[in-house]
Design a protein around this motif. Structure first.
Motif, short mmCIF file in Angstrom:
data_model
loop_
_atom_site.label_atom_id
_atom_site.label_comp_id
_atom_site.label_asym_id
_atom_site.label_seq_id
_atom_site.Cartn_x
_atom_site.Cartn_y
_atom_site.Cartn_z
N VAL A 41 0.86 -1.19 0.00
CA VAL A 41 0.00 0.00 0.00
C VAL A 41 0.89 1.24 0.00
O VAL A 41 1.43 1.63 1.03
N ILE A 42 1.09 1.83 -1.17
CA ILE A 42 1.85 3.06 -1.30
C ILE A 42 1.15 3.96 -2.31
O ILE A 42 0.30 3.51 -3.08
N SER A 43 1.52 5.22 -2.30
CA SER A 43 0.97 6.19 -3.26
C SER A 43 2.09 7.16 -3.59
O SER A 43 2.38 8.06 -2.80
N VAL A 44 2.73 6.96 -4.73
CA VAL A 44 3.93 7.73 -5.07
C VAL A 44 3.86 8.21 -6.51
O VAL A 44 3.63 7.43 -7.43
N GLY A 45 4.05 9.51 -6.69
CA GLY A 45 4.15 10.10 -8.02
C GLY A 45 5.52 10.72 -8.21
O GLY A 45 6.12 11.22 -7.25
N GLN A 46 6.01 10.71 -9.42
CA GLN A 46 7.38 11.14 -9.66
C GLN A 46 7.58 12.65 -9.46
O GLN A 46 8.69 13.10 -9.21
N ILE A 82 -5.48 16.80 -1.55
CA ILE A 82 -4.03 17.03 -1.68
C ILE A 82 -3.26 15.82 -1.15
O ILE A 82 -2.34 15.31 -1.81
N PHE A 83 -3.65 15.34 0.00
CA PHE A 83 -2.94 14.23 0.64
C PHE A 83 -2.89 13.00 -0.26
O PHE A 83 -1.86 12.30 -0.33
N TYR A 84 -3.99 12.74 -0.96
CA TYR A 84 -4.07 11.54 -1.80
C TYR A 84 -3.80 11.81 -3.28
O TYR A 84 -4.15 11.00 -4.14
N ASN A 85 -3.18 12.93 -3.57
CA ASN A 85 -2.72 13.20 -4.94
C ASN A 85 -1.25 12.82 -5.01
O ASN A 85 -0.39 13.55 -4.53
N PRO A 86 -0.91 11.68 -5.62
CA PRO A 86 0.48 11.21 -5.61
C PRO A 86 1.44 12.12 -6.35
O PRO A 86 2.65 12.05 -6.13
N ASP A 87 0.92 12.99 -7.22
CA ASP A 87 1.79 13.94 -7.90
C ASP A 87 2.20 15.10 -7.00
O ASP A 87 3.11 15.86 -7.32
N LEU A 88 1.50 15.23 -5.85
CA LEU A 88 1.82 16.28 -4.88
C LEU A 88 2.48 15.71 -3.63
O LEU A 88 3.46 16.25 -3.13
N PRO A 116 -3.46 4.21 1.69
CA PRO A 116 -2.62 4.50 2.85
C PRO A 116 -3.26 5.51 3.80
O PRO A 116 -4.01 6.40 3.38
N TRP A 117 -2.99 5.35 5.07
CA TRP A 117 -3.47 6.27 6.10
C TRP A 117 -5.00 6.42 6.08
O TRP A 117 -5.53 7.47 6.37
N ASN A 118 -5.69 5.34 5.77
CA ASN A 118 -7.14 5.37 5.70
C ASN A 118 -7.75 4.94 7.03
O ASN A 118 -8.43 3.92 7.12
N ASP A 119 -7.45 5.72 8.07
CA ASP A 119 -7.93 5.38 9.41
C ASP A 119 -7.86 6.63 10.28
O ASP A 119 -7.56 7.73 9.80
#
Length: 205
Positions: free
Chosen positions: A38-43, A83-89, A64-67
């Motif tokens: 479970v990761i969320s990563v944008g370049q 913003i938190f769940y936008n992997p490009d940010l 991630p962090w869904n709690d």
């Protein structure tokens, strides 16, 4: 913007790496469920948050962090889900990528295989302006020179450039927060300021 052949190759390599991470089952024999990194990563992310390991809700939803801990973390940082769940940010990368199960009623420590296997490979594709280490496992791995997490958090002053260290936002740390009120009073405002500056550099606001 013109995309060069070099940047295309870099993006392709990054996407291939993410696929490899998502297929990872390195520690499957030690996990209570089927491996589910479970990761969320944008370049392009200028902010990277390195946490502990996904909890059961994050595992079940692959988010991630869904709690409750994630809700408190977003309140600490002053940002919403968009913003938190936008992997490009914002890149969200735990020390252990899969839910590790429980020990004595609490989440088990993150598996030790993930960070040495994947972190440096992922970070080689990123250029973060702000790195946040959440909890003692991330702090021990990246800033082992501090005696403990409290010392690492306390060291962060006005001129500190990071990586920044935060206690884990779990309710289990309510006692720590109560006896260390300086964290929310003196440390968090500076981190929020630097986070917002990084987001503005990405034309978020």
């Amino acid at each position: 913007m013109t995309v060069t052949k070099k940047s295309k190759k870099s993006l392709s390599d990054f996407q291939q790496l993410l696929q490899e991470v998502q297929r990872c089952a390195l520690c499957q024999q030690h996990l209570p469920f089927t491996a589910n990194p479970v990761i969320s990563v944008g370049q392009t992310a200028k902010i990277i948050i390195i946490g502990q390991a996904p909890g059961i809700k994050a595992h079940q939803t692959s988010t991630p962090w869904n709690d409750a801990s994630g809700h408190r973390l977003r309140e600490w940082l002053g940002i919403g889900n968009e913003i938190f769940y936008n992997p490009d940010l914002v890149a969200l990368m735990p020390m252990g990528f899969c839910f590790p199960g429980y020990i004595k009623g609490a989440d088990a420590p993150p598996r030790r295989e993930c960070a040495p296997q994947w972190h440096s490979k992922l970070l080689a594709h990123l250029s973060p302006e702000l790195t946040l280490l959440i909890g003692r496992y991330a702090q021990n791995y990246y800033l082992p020179q501090y005696n403990n997490l409290t010392d690492a958090v306390r060291h962060q002053g006005e001129e500190f450039i990071g990586p920044f260290v935060l206690p884990h936002p779990s309710g289990r740390n309510n006692r720590w927060l109560k006896i260390n009120p300086w964290f929310e009073e003196a440390i968090l405002p500076g981190i929020r300021k630097k986070l917002q500056a990084s987001l503005k550099n990405q034309d978020t606001f």
